[in-house]
Design a protein around this motif. Structure first.
Motif: not given
Length: 192
Positions: A129-154
């Motif tokens: 998901f992150a690689q596909y949207y890497l060109l976006a100027y708001n890619a820094h907002q993927l941090h929130s998705l990363k946190q959600t996925m980390e907690w789901s993983l844990a």
């Protein structure tokens, strides 16, 4: 009989709307007479890029306009540039796959896999998901998705091992160096 594959094109034009409509009709005519293709009216939209965003291949595309953003010389630096943006709905939809009741939750269907496979699957999904949207100027907002996925993983690992997410973080958390940056990740190793 073989049908032509549907193709997607985005055409940018700077000029008045009536000329844009004329160009659209010329393209439609060319496709019909020369290529025997039909232009989809419902998908062929005319969008004013300063006031609206065009959705194309999962990105929102528009013209950036920010008079307060200036370079070292004091000149406006981004006005007129084309911006690629991750649509808010795309990030929310992706995060929703790892949530229940608005909070990150475990994925019970994954608990039959090894801890290595569970971590690898989550990492692969985020990375894709992150690689596909890497060109976006708001890619820094993927941090929130990363946190959600980390907690789901844990929570998934905690469910598998009848533990708690905090104990899972303690057990699997590591710091990795990539391109001179330190990142905290969940990691496991398979002994061979």
């Amino acid at each position: 009989m073989q049908f032509p594959r549907a193709t997607h094109r985005l055409l940018g034009f700077s000029g008045p709307k009536h000329e844009t409509i004329k160009i659209k009709e010329e393209v439609k005519s060319f496709l019909a007479t020369e290529l025997k293709l039909t232009l989809s009216e419902e998908k062929t939209l005319i969008t004013h890029a300063k006031t609206e965003k065009a959705r194309f291949l999962g990105y929102d595309i528009h013209v950036l306009q920010q008079d307060t953003k200036r370079d070292q010389r004091g000149q406006r630096s981004i006005n007129g540039s084309i911006g690629l943006r991750i649509p808010d709905g795309k990030m929310k939809d992706k995060a929703r796959q790892y949530k229940k009741g608005g909070k990150p939750t475990h994925r019970k269907e994954r608990t039959m896999n090894s801890d290595f496979d569970i971590i690898a699957q989550y990492q692969s999904e985020f990375r894709g998901f992150a690689q596909y949207y890497l060109l976006a100027y708001n890619a820094h907002q993927l941090h929130s998705l990363k946190q959600t996925m980390e907690w789901s993983l844990a929570r998934t690992l905690a469910n598998k091992f009848k533990s708690t997410p905090n104990k899972i973080f303690k057990k699997y958390k590591m710091t990795r160096e990539t391109d001179g940056q330190s990142y905290k990740v969940l990691q496991t190793e398979v002994k061979r």
